[in-house]
Design a protein around this motif. Structure first.
Motif, PDB file in Angstrom:
ATOM      1  N   ARG A  68       0.859  -1.187   0.000  1.00 24.00           N
ATOM      2  CA  ARG A  68       0.000   0.000   0.000  1.00 24.00           C
ATOM      3  C   ARG A  68       0.894   1.236   0.000  1.00 24.00           C
ATOM      4  NH1 ARG A  68      -4.555  -0.564   4.536  1.00 24.00           N
ATOM      5  NH2 ARG A  68      -2.756  -0.041   5.802  1.00 24.00           N
ATOM      6  N   VAL A  69       0.427   2.287  -0.652  1.00 22.15           N
ATOM      7  CA  VAL A  69       1.238   3.492  -0.779  1.00 22.15           C
ATOM      8  C   VAL A  69       0.344   4.728  -0.676  1.00 22.15           C
ATOM      9  CG1 VAL A  69       1.110   3.475  -3.308  1.00 22.15           C
ATOM     10  CG2 VAL A  69       3.002   4.619  -2.187  1.00 22.15           C
ATOM     11  N   GLY A  70       0.892   5.763  -0.056  1.00 21.79           N
ATOM     12  CA  GLY A  70       0.198   7.044   0.049  1.00 21.79           C
ATOM     13  C   GLY A  70       1.111   8.158  -0.417  1.00 21.79           C
ATOM     14  N   PHE A  71       0.520   9.275  -0.801  1.00 17.29           N
ATOM     15  CA  PHE A  71       1.275  10.407  -1.333  1.00 17.29           C
ATOM     16  C   PHE A  71       0.801  11.671  -0.651  1.00 17.29           C
ATOM     17  CE2 PHE A  71       0.422   7.226  -4.546  1.00 17.29           C
ATOM     18  CZ  PHE A  71       1.695   6.876  -4.927  1.00 17.29           C
ATOM     19  N   THR A  72       1.741  12.550  -0.343  1.00 15.50           N
ATOM     20  CA  THR A  72       1.358  13.824   0.252  1.00 15.50           C
ATOM     21  C   THR A  72       2.389  14.889  -0.096  1.00 15.50           C
ATOM     22  OG1 THR A  72       0.678  14.910   2.286  1.00 15.50           O
ATOM     23  CG2 THR A  72       2.461  13.350   2.467  1.00 15.50           C
ATOM     24  N   CYS A  73       1.900  16.105  -0.232  1.00 14.29           N
ATOM     25  CA  CYS A  73       2.740  17.276  -0.473  1.00 14.29           C
ATOM     26  C   CYS A  73       2.136  18.429   0.317  1.00 14.29           C
ATOM     27  CB  CYS A  73       2.780  17.646  -1.955  1.00 14.29           C
ATOM     28  SG  CYS A  73       3.688  16.493  -2.974  1.00 14.29           S
ATOM     29  N   SER A  74       2.944  19.069   1.135  1.00 18.03           N
ATOM     30  CA  SER A  74       2.441  20.197   1.913  1.00 18.03           C
ATOM     31  C   SER A  74       2.454  21.459   1.057  1.00 18.03           C
ATOM     32  CB  SER A  74       3.301  20.405   3.159  1.00 18.03           C
ATOM     33  OG  SER A  74       4.555  20.936   2.783  1.00 18.03           O
ATOM     34  N   LYS A  75       1.942  22.546   1.611  1.00 15.18           N
ATOM     35  CA  LYS A  75       1.923  23.818   0.888  1.00 15.18           C
ATOM     36  C   LYS A  75       3.318  24.393   0.701  1.00 15.18           C
ATOM     37  CE  LYS A  75      -2.774  25.273   1.715  1.00 15.18           C
ATOM     38  NZ  LYS A  75      -3.657  26.352   2.162  1.00 15.18           N
ATOM     39  N   LYS A  76       4.308  23.843   1.408  1.00 20.06           N
ATOM     40  CA  LYS A  76       5.695  24.267   1.200  1.00 20.06           C
ATOM     41  C   LYS A  76       6.175  23.912  -0.204  1.00 20.06           C
ATOM     42  CE  LYS A  76       7.195  23.765   5.982  1.00 20.06           C
ATOM     43  NZ  LYS A  76       8.082  23.023   6.884  1.00 20.06           N
ATOM     44  N   VAL A  77       5.574  22.884  -0.805  1.00 21.56           N
ATOM     45  CA  VAL A  77       5.964  22.454  -2.145  1.00 21.56           C
ATOM     46  C   VAL A  77       5.600  23.538  -3.166  1.00 21.56           C
ATOM     47  CG1 VAL A  77       5.545  20.717  -3.942  1.00 21.56           C
ATOM     48  CG2 VAL A  77       5.836  20.014  -1.572  1.00 21.56           C
ATOM     49  N   GLY A  78       4.534  24.268  -2.923  1.00 20.74           N
ATOM     50  CA  GLY A  78       4.124  25.326  -3.839  1.00 20.74           C
ATOM     51  C   GLY A  78       2.621  25.445  -3.903  1.00 20.74           C
ATOM     52  N   ASN A  79       2.149  26.101  -4.951  1.00 14.46           N
ATOM     53  CA  ASN A  79       0.709  26.257  -5.113  1.00 14.46           C
ATOM     54  C   ASN A  79       0.088  24.926  -5.537  1.00 14.46           C
ATOM     55  OD1 ASN A  79       1.371  25.977  -7.793  1.00 14.46           O
ATOM     56  ND2 ASN A  79       0.922  28.092  -8.351  1.00 14.46           N
ATOM     57  N   ALA A  80      -1.214  24.923  -5.786  1.00 12.93           N
ATOM     58  CA  ALA A  80      -1.922  23.675  -6.100  1.00 12.93           C
ATOM     59  C   ALA A  80      -1.367  23.009  -7.351  1.00 12.93           C
ATOM     60  CB  ALA A  80      -3.415  23.952  -6.266  1.00 12.93           C
ATOM     61  N   VAL A  81      -0.993  23.795  -8.334  1.00 10.38           N
ATOM     62  CA  VAL A  81      -0.451  23.232  -9.567  1.00 10.38           C
ATOM     63  C   VAL A  81       0.861  22.502  -9.281  1.00 10.38           C
ATOM     64  CG1 VAL A  81       0.450  23.796 -11.847  1.00 10.38           C
ATOM     65  CG2 VAL A  81      -1.570  24.974 -10.986  1.00 10.38           C
ATOM     66  N   ALA A  82       1.744  23.111  -8.513  1.00  5.36           N
ATOM     67  CA  ALA A  82       3.031  22.487  -8.184  1.00  5.36           C
ATOM     68  C   ALA A  82       2.834  21.243  -7.320  1.00  5.36           C
ATOM     69  CB  ALA A  82       3.937  23.487  -7.465  1.00  5.36           C
ATOM     70  N   ARG A  83       1.914  21.299  -6.359  1.00  8.67           N
ATOM     71  CA  ARG A  83       1.657  20.130  -5.504  1.00  8.67           C
ATOM     72  C   ARG A  83       1.109  18.969  -6.323  1.00  8.67           C
ATOM     73  NH1 ARG A  83      -0.632  24.092  -2.183  1.00  8.67           N
ATOM     74  NH2 ARG A  83      -2.727  23.268  -2.496  1.00  8.67           N
ATOM     75  N   ASN A  84       0.173  19.258  -7.227  1.00 10.45           N
ATOM     76  CA  ASN A  84      -0.400  18.184  -8.044  1.00 10.45           C
ATOM     77  C   ASN A  84       0.642  17.595  -8.988  1.00 10.45           C
ATOM     78  OD1 ASN A  84      -2.944  18.219  -6.925  1.00 10.45           O
ATOM     79  ND2 ASN A  84      -3.672  19.813  -8.310  1.00 10.45           N
ATOM     80  N   ARG A  85       1.499  18.433  -9.547  1.00 10.47           N
ATOM     81  CA  ARG A  85       2.566  17.931 -10.415  1.00 10.47           C
ATOM     82  C   ARG A  85       3.515  17.033  -9.626  1.00 10.47           C
ATOM     83  NH1 ARG A  85       5.705  18.684 -15.009  1.00 10.47           N
ATOM     84  NH2 ARG A  85       7.953  18.684 -14.630  1.00 10.47           N
ATOM     85  N   ALA A  86       3.869  17.460  -8.425  1.00 11.49           N
ATOM     86  CA  ALA A  86       4.763  16.661  -7.584  1.00 11.49           C
ATOM     87  C   ALA A  86       4.117  15.319  -7.239  1.00 11.49           C
ATOM     88  CB  ALA A  86       5.122  17.434  -6.322  1.00 11.49           C
ATOM     89  N   LYS A  87       2.830  15.331  -6.895  1.00 15.40           N
ATOM     90  CA  LYS A  87       2.150  14.073  -6.549  1.00 15.40           C
ATOM     91  C   LYS A  87       2.020  13.155  -7.756  1.00 15.40           C
ATOM     92  CE  LYS A  87      -1.206  16.084  -4.125  1.00 15.40           C
ATOM     93  NZ  LYS A  87      -2.424  16.249  -3.342  1.00 15.40           N
ATOM     94  N   ARG A  88       1.772  13.708  -8.935  1.00 15.77           N
ATOM     95  CA  ARG A  88       1.724  12.875 -10.149  1.00 15.77           C
ATOM     96  C   ARG A  88       3.063  12.190 -10.385  1.00 15.77           C
ATOM     97  NH1 ARG A  88      -0.911  17.223 -12.532  1.00 15.77           N
ATOM     98  NH2 ARG A  88       0.989  17.810 -13.651  1.00 15.77           N
ATOM     99  N   ARG A  89       4.146  12.937 -10.209  1.00 21.61           N
ATOM    100  CA  ARG A  89       5.475  12.360 -10.401  1.00 21.61           C
ATOM    101  C   ARG A  89       5.769  11.289  -9.350  1.00 21.61           C
ATOM    102  NH1 ARG A  89       9.293  15.135 -13.439  1.00 21.61           N
ATOM    103  NH2 ARG A  89      10.869  14.792 -11.836  1.00 21.61           N
ATOM    104  N   LEU A  90       5.344  11.524  -8.103  1.00 20.80           N
ATOM    105  CA  LEU A  90       5.531  10.516  -7.057  1.00 20.80           C
ATOM    106  C   LEU A  90       4.736   9.250  -7.370  1.00 20.80           C
ATOM    107  CD1 LEU A  90       5.399  12.719  -3.835  1.00 20.80           C
ATOM    108  CD2 LEU A  90       7.408  11.595  -4.804  1.00 20.80           C
TER     109      LEU A  90
END
Length: 141
Positions: A68-90
């Motif tokens: 099982r795997v989970g993904f998370t990115c805080s607001k430190k990663v950036g705005n919503a676009v940057a967080r979603n891009r980071a999570k897609r890559r993860l």
């Protein structure tokens, strides 16, 4: 009853049988959704890399099956676009690495890092995840 004949032109016709599923295809990863699962992983092993933080925990035998795997990115990663891009890559890194290098009966949480997860070359992200898994499973936890 006999199966329908294959068309002469080789194209599928309505009513044809769909192709059988591949036996070699890996099982899809189960995604963590409950906060309690993320919190349990946070209290267990962790390994930081250049592009992500990986938290991992061995589950009890009766808890669940598979990886099982989970993904998370805080607001430190950036705005919503940057967080979603980071999570897609993860997610893509997890799909590529965990079926091969992950261990059955473990939960993994991949946490994005500010300004790095969204921009790091993908082959280096894969290497980072493999390195983190080696360190976690080598620790004998």
């Amino acid at each position: 009853m006999t199966p329908p004949e294959a068309p002469v032109d080789g194209k599928n016709q309505p009513g044809d049988m769909p192709p059988a599923a591949s036996v070699c295809a890996p099982e899809p990863l189960t995604v963590l959704r409950k906060r309690s699962d993320f919190l349990k992983a946070a209290r267990a092993c962790r390994q930081g890399t250049s592009s992500m933080m990986v938290q991992a925990r061995k589950r009890a035998p009766d808890e669940a099956n598979g990886i099982r795997v989970g993904f998370t990115c805080s607001k430190k990663v950036g705005n919503a676009v940057a967080r979603n891009r980071a999570k897609r890559r993860l997610r893509e890194a997890a799909r590529a690495v965990l079926p091969v290098n992950g261990q059955d009966g473990w939960d993994y949480v991949l946490i994005g890092r500010a300004e790095v997860t969204a921009t790091r070359p993908f082959d280096l992200m894969l290497a980072d995840l493999r390195y983190a898994l080696r360190k976690i499973h080598g620790a004998g936890t």
